[in-house]
Design a protein around this motif. Structure first.
Motif, PDB file in Angstrom:
ATOM      1  N   ALA A   1      62.723  16.486 140.384  1.00 31.32           N
ATOM      2  CA  ALA A   1      64.004  16.041 140.944  1.00 31.32           C
ATOM      3  C   ALA A   1      64.943  15.674 139.805  1.00 31.32           C
ATOM      4  N   ASP A   2      65.486  16.693 139.143  1.00 34.82           N
ATOM      5  CA  ASP A   2      66.359  16.479 137.990  1.00 34.82           C
ATOM      6  C   ASP A   2      67.812  16.858 138.283  1.00 34.82           C
ATOM      7  N   GLY A   3      68.110  17.221 139.537  1.00 35.09           N
ATOM      8  CA  GLY A   3      69.471  17.587 139.907  1.00 35.09           C
ATOM      9  C   GLY A   3      69.820  19.043 139.628  1.00 35.09           C
ATOM     10  N   HIS A   4      68.873  19.834 139.141  1.00 40.46           N
ATOM     11  CA  HIS A   4      69.136  21.240 138.828  1.00 40.46           C
ATOM     12  C   HIS A   4      68.404  22.151 139.800  1.00 40.46           C
ATOM     13  N   SER A   5      69.020  23.288 140.054  1.00 46.17           N
ATOM     14  CA  SER A   5      68.377  24.332 140.860  1.00 46.17           C
ATOM     15  C   SER A   5      67.441  25.131 139.964  1.00 46.17           C
TER      16      SER A   5
ATOM     17  N   VAL B   1      62.267  32.758 134.890  1.00 48.93           N
ATOM     18  CA  VAL B   1      62.670  31.595 135.690  1.00 48.93           C
ATOM     19  C   VAL B   1      63.412  30.604 134.788  1.00 48.93           C
ATOM     20  N   CYS B   2      64.507  30.037 135.324  1.00 51.14           N
ATOM     21  CA  CYS B   2      65.371  29.143 134.553  1.00 51.14           C
ATOM     22  C   CYS B   2      65.765  27.938 135.399  1.00 51.14           C
ATOM     23  N   LEU B   3      66.191  26.871 134.732  1.00 49.40           N
ATOM     24  CA  LEU B   3      66.879  25.788 135.420  1.00 49.40           C
ATOM     25  C   LEU B   3      68.344  26.180 135.479  1.00 49.40           C
TER      26      LEU B   3
ATOM     27  N   THR C   1      74.801  28.595 136.576  1.00 51.48           N
ATOM     28  CA  THR C   1      74.761  28.835 135.133  1.00 51.48           C
ATOM     29  C   THR C   1      73.436  28.315 134.602  1.00 51.48           C
ATOM     30  N   ASP C   2      72.694  29.170 133.889  1.00 51.10           N
ATOM     31  CA  ASP C   2      71.400  28.759 133.342  1.00 51.10           C
ATOM     32  C   ASP C   2      71.584  27.697 132.262  1.00 51.10           C
ATOM     33  N   LEU C   3      70.711  26.699 132.262  1.00 49.12           N
ATOM     34  CA  LEU C   3      70.725  25.692 131.212  1.00 49.12           C
ATOM     35  C   LEU C   3      70.129  26.307 129.950  1.00 49.12           C
TER      36      LEU C   3
END
Length: 130
Positions: free
Chosen positions: A64-68, A109-111, A116-118
């Motif tokens: 649960a870090d706020g990112h998709s 796979v990315c955050l 936009t990818d981190l």
């Protein structure tokens, strides 16, 4: 009688070997995690896996870090992106890809933050088969 028993044993062994070879060829499942990003991001905060039986690509948000979590996948030269925006407590996203037998899929796979990818969060690509 000894000859018949030896032949039966040898035939059974060959059948078992053939069955084993066939089973391993059909199983082609893989898994990828996001990589570590400095700061509060965890290793494997996002996870994706491909299941060849039925051609499903699953996307899971583990932190649960706020990112998709974004999965970039390529089939037959066409690249697409799918997201899990359900948060860590939400459901795993299941993409039913309906691919032909033997089709090649590559994915990473990315955050993601607003599509936009981190930087530094994407896994290396992995190749699998339907």
């Amino acid at each position: 009688m000894k000859r018949l028993a030896a032949f039966s044993l040898a035939s059974g062994s060959l059948a078992l070997t053939a069955l084993t070879a066939t089973a391993t060829t059909a199983v082609a499942d893989s898994s990828q995690c996001t990589t570590y990003v400095a700061g509060s991001y965890a290793t494997c905060a996002g996870h994706a896996w491909f299941q060849s039986n039925g051609e499903h690509l699953y996307i899971e948000d583990r932190v649960a870090d706020g990112h998709s979590v974004a999965v970039h996948y390529t089939v037959n030269g066409v690249t697409k992106t799918a997201y899990n925006r359900n948060s860590a407590s939400g459901a795993v996203v299941d993409l039913n890809l309906d691919l032909p037998e033997g089709a090649v899929i590559t994915y990473s796979v990315c955050l993601s933050n607003s599509s936009t990818d981190l930087a530094g969060s994407c896994s290396g690509g992995i190749r699998d088969y339907a």
